[in-house]
Design an enzyme around this catalytic site. Structure first.
Site, PDB file in Angstrom:
ATOM      1  N   TYR A  51       0.837  -1.200   0.000  1.00  0.00           N
ATOM      2  CA  TYR A  51       0.000   0.000   0.000  1.00  0.00           C
ATOM      3  C   TYR A  51       0.866   1.241   0.000  1.00  0.00           C
ATOM      4  O   TYR A  51       1.895   1.290   0.684  1.00  0.00           O
ATOM      5  CB  TYR A  51      -0.921   0.001   1.223  1.00  0.00           C
ATOM      6  CG  TYR A  51      -1.801   1.230   1.331  1.00  0.00           C
ATOM      7  CD1 TYR A  51      -2.784   1.489   0.378  1.00  0.00           C
ATOM      8  CD2 TYR A  51      -1.649   2.134   2.381  1.00  0.00           C
ATOM      9  CE1 TYR A  51      -3.586   2.614   0.466  1.00  0.00           C
ATOM     10  CE2 TYR A  51      -2.454   3.257   2.487  1.00  0.00           C
ATOM     11  CZ  TYR A  51      -3.422   3.495   1.525  1.00  0.00           C
ATOM     12  OH  TYR A  51      -4.224   4.617   1.617  1.00  0.00           O
ATOM     13  N   ASP A  65      -0.448  16.102   4.778  1.00  0.00           N
ATOM     14  CA  ASP A  65      -1.384  15.344   3.937  1.00  0.00           C
ATOM     15  C   ASP A  65      -2.635  16.184   3.687  1.00  0.00           C
ATOM     16  O   ASP A  65      -3.691  15.958   4.280  1.00  0.00           O
ATOM     17  CB  ASP A  65      -1.746  14.033   4.641  1.00  0.00           C
ATOM     18  CG  ASP A  65      -2.682  13.158   3.814  1.00  0.00           C
ATOM     19  OD1 ASP A  65      -2.676  13.298   2.580  1.00  0.00           O
ATOM     20  OD2 ASP A  65      -3.408  12.346   4.417  1.00  0.00           O
ATOM     21  N   ASP A  92      -3.138   5.324  -2.722  1.00  0.00           N
ATOM     22  CA  ASP A  92      -4.029   6.375  -2.243  1.00  0.00           C
ATOM     23  C   ASP A  92      -4.123   7.452  -3.323  1.00  0.00           C
ATOM     24  O   ASP A  92      -3.142   8.137  -3.610  1.00  0.00           O
ATOM     25  CB  ASP A  92      -3.453   6.949  -0.942  1.00  0.00           C
ATOM     26  CG  ASP A  92      -4.325   8.016  -0.304  1.00  0.00           C
ATOM     27  OD1 ASP A  92      -5.293   8.458  -0.934  1.00  0.00           O
ATOM     28  OD2 ASP A  92      -4.012   8.396   0.839  1.00  0.00           O
ATOM     29  N   ASP A  94      -6.166  10.079  -3.153  1.00  0.00           N
ATOM     30  CA  ASP A  94      -6.775  11.277  -2.572  1.00  0.00           C
ATOM     31  C   ASP A  94      -8.146  11.541  -3.208  1.00  0.00           C
ATOM     32  O   ASP A  94      -8.956  10.641  -3.315  1.00  0.00           O
ATOM     33  CB  ASP A  94      -5.844  12.481  -2.708  1.00  0.00           C
ATOM     34  CG  ASP A  94      -4.703  12.455  -1.696  1.00  0.00           C
ATOM     35  OD1 ASP A  94      -4.798  11.705  -0.710  1.00  0.00           O
ATOM     36  OD2 ASP A  94      -3.711  13.174  -1.888  1.00  0.00           O
ATOM     37  N   GLU A 121     -11.408   9.301  -2.657  1.00  0.00           N
ATOM     38  CA  GLU A 121     -12.267   9.668  -1.532  1.00  0.00           C
ATOM     39  C   GLU A 121     -13.220  10.803  -1.876  1.00  0.00           C
ATOM     40  O   GLU A 121     -12.974  11.590  -2.800  1.00  0.00           O
ATOM     41  CB  GLU A 121     -11.411  10.053  -0.325  1.00  0.00           C
ATOM     42  CG  GLU A 121     -10.585  11.297  -0.536  1.00  0.00           C
ATOM     43  CD  GLU A 121      -9.395  11.367   0.411  1.00  0.00           C
ATOM     44  OE1 GLU A 121      -9.289  12.380   1.129  1.00  0.00           O
ATOM     45  OE2 GLU A 121      -8.581  10.418   0.427  1.00  0.00           O
ATOM     46  N   CYS A 129      -6.671  14.072   6.552  1.00  0.00           N
ATOM     47  CA  CYS A 129      -6.645  12.687   6.994  1.00  0.00           C
ATOM     48  C   CYS A 129      -8.050  12.307   7.433  1.00  0.00           C
ATOM     49  O   CYS A 129      -8.744  13.094   8.087  1.00  0.00           O
ATOM     50  CB  CYS A 129      -5.659  12.517   8.147  1.00  0.00           C
ATOM     51  SG  CYS A 129      -5.823  10.948   9.020  1.00  0.00           S
ATOM     52  N   ARG A 162     -13.723   5.459  -1.560  1.00  0.00           N
ATOM     53  CA  ARG A 162     -13.677   5.708  -0.111  1.00  0.00           C
ATOM     54  C   ARG A 162     -14.723   6.751   0.250  1.00  0.00           C
ATOM     55  O   ARG A 162     -14.857   7.772  -0.433  1.00  0.00           O
ATOM     56  CB  ARG A 162     -12.287   6.190   0.283  1.00  0.00           C
ATOM     57  CG  ARG A 162     -12.203   6.770   1.691  1.00  0.00           C
ATOM     58  CD  ARG A 162     -10.797   7.183   2.043  1.00  0.00           C
ATOM     59  NE  ARG A 162     -10.782   8.375   2.875  1.00  0.00           N
ATOM     60  CZ  ARG A 162      -9.682   8.949   3.352  1.00  0.00           C
ATOM     61  NH1 ARG A 162      -8.492   8.423   3.075  1.00  0.00           N
ATOM     62  NH2 ARG A 162      -9.758  10.042   4.089  1.00  0.00           N
ATOM     63  N   GLU A 192     -14.252   5.020   5.753  1.00  0.00           N
ATOM     64  CA  GLU A 192     -13.156   5.557   6.557  1.00  0.00           C
ATOM     65  C   GLU A 192     -13.624   5.995   7.940  1.00  0.00           C
ATOM     66  O   GLU A 192     -14.745   6.485   8.118  1.00  0.00           O
ATOM     67  CB  GLU A 192     -12.506   6.737   5.818  1.00  0.00           C
ATOM     68  CG  GLU A 192     -11.426   7.487   6.590  1.00  0.00           C
ATOM     69  CD  GLU A 192     -10.196   6.643   6.923  1.00  0.00           C
ATOM     70  OE1 GLU A 192     -10.370   5.547   7.495  1.00  0.00           O
ATOM     71  OE2 GLU A 192      -9.078   7.085   6.639  1.00  0.00           O
ATOM     72  N   ASN A 214      -9.260   0.292   7.420  1.00  0.00           N
ATOM     73  CA  ASN A 214      -8.034   1.051   7.656  1.00  0.00           C
ATOM     74  C   ASN A 214      -7.642   0.927   9.118  1.00  0.00           C
ATOM     75  O   ASN A 214      -8.339   1.432   9.997  1.00  0.00           O
ATOM     76  CB  ASN A 214      -8.259   2.521   7.296  1.00  0.00           C
ATOM     77  CG  ASN A 214      -7.038   3.388   7.552  1.00  0.00           C
ATOM     78  OD1 ASN A 214      -5.952   2.893   7.809  1.00  0.00           O
ATOM     79  ND2 ASN A 214      -7.221   4.695   7.482  1.00  0.00           N
TER      80      ASN A 214
END
Length: 306
Positions: A51, A65, A92, A94, A121, A129, A162, A192, A214
């Site tokens: 990952y 982030d 990821d 984003d 996401e 985050c 996500r 999430e 997660n």
């Protein structure tokens, strides 16, 4: 694996290899690997997928982030992890780096770099985050359009949608979004920042799709094992930033020791040895490869003077 040799690289597309791992049942354990070295160590430990966390990539660059990393920068990380380990890599993505066309560009770029899967996401920029407060959600239909764009652009990439909706819209909102994203073409769902085992079980009972959990440290989710997530109905689990956290803590202690002691002599027993490093990266395999290709040519006669 010596990734410079084409025959050593898997011939099957990465996304298909990722699907095959999921198809065999059980839960797929996917540790975060923030660089090529970490991916080699994860592979040596027996993991079959890797990952790449946006938080780990940005932190390793000295950045927060907040969605400020670029597609090209992420592709740099994808290439080194995928090439070094040969493992299928979940990345990821984003918020997709923009709207529908940007998402399509991201999908093709990630595939070309060697990615197997991506999650996108439903936050608005600047994203946070998933375990922080005051996240701003995108309109669910706008997010569904991004998922549809990713599905249209992909050749083999496994697409995970996500949703960060549980914190602000509750379980009903998160489930409704997940179903919309599945209808738009998502292969799996990543809910999430769920905060209890009951929430994980309820989401799994209401969403008919492969689910990703997660297990990040210092967040809102209590510690669960891979086995516990599997029993709650999840097919994948990530530990996104764990490798970076451990490495960063060790580096902090190293630098403090150098300043305190004037050298590294009290830290040597904490270090990976040169032999261990060379074994991990296959140093001697590269030497043997080079020797098999580049051979010294010995002149058979002196050049003649004209």
């Amino acid at each position: 694996m010596t990734y410079l040799v084409a025959d050593d690289l898997p011939a099957e597309p990465a996304g298909e290899r990722f699907r095959r791992l999921l198809a065999r049942g059980g839960i797929l354990q996917i540790p975060g690997t923030h660089n090529g070295q970490a991916s080699l160590q994860a592979k040596a430990a027996g993991f079959e997928a890797a990952y790449l966390s946006g938080a780990a990539m940005t932190a390793s660059m000295g950045l927060p982030d907040l969605g400020i990393i670029t597609v090209d920068e992420v592709c740099f990380f994808i290439r080194q992890v995928a090439r070094a380990s040969g493992l299928p890599v979940l990345v990821d993505g984003d918020t997709g780096y923009g709207e529908a066309l940007n998402v399509m560009h991201m999908v093709r770029s990630f595939e070309d770099a060697g990615a197997a899967a991506v999650h996108i996401e439903d936050q608005l920029l600047p994203k946070k985050c998933g375990h922080l407060n005051d996240k701003k959600l995108a309109d669910a239909h706008d997010m569904a359009a991004k998922v549809a764009a990713a599905r249209k652009a992909r050749r083999h990439l496994f697409i995970i949608a996500r949703t960060d909706a549980a914190a602000s819209e509750g379980m009903d909102g998160a489930v409704a979004r997940a179903r919309l994203y599945l209808d738009a073409g998502a292969d799996a769902i990543f809910p999430e920042a769920l905060t209890t085992a009951e929430m994980f079980r309820e989401f799994a009972s209401r969403v008919n799709a492969p689910l990703l959990a997660n297990m990040t440290e210092f967040g809102r989710t209590p510690f669960f094992t891979a086995r516990e997530f599997e029993q709650m109905g999840y097919r994948m689990v990530i530990w996104p930033v764990s490798s970076l956290r451990v490495a960063n803590k060790a580096q902090e202690e190293l630098y403090a020791a150098i300043r305190r002691d004037g050298g590294t002599h009290r830290m040597v027993d904490r270090m990976q040895t040169r032999a261990e490093l060379y074994a991990t990266i296959g140093y001697h395999d590269y030497e043997a490869l080079d020797a098999s290709i580049v051979k010294t040519v010995i002149p058979t006669a002196m050049p003649q003077v004209a």
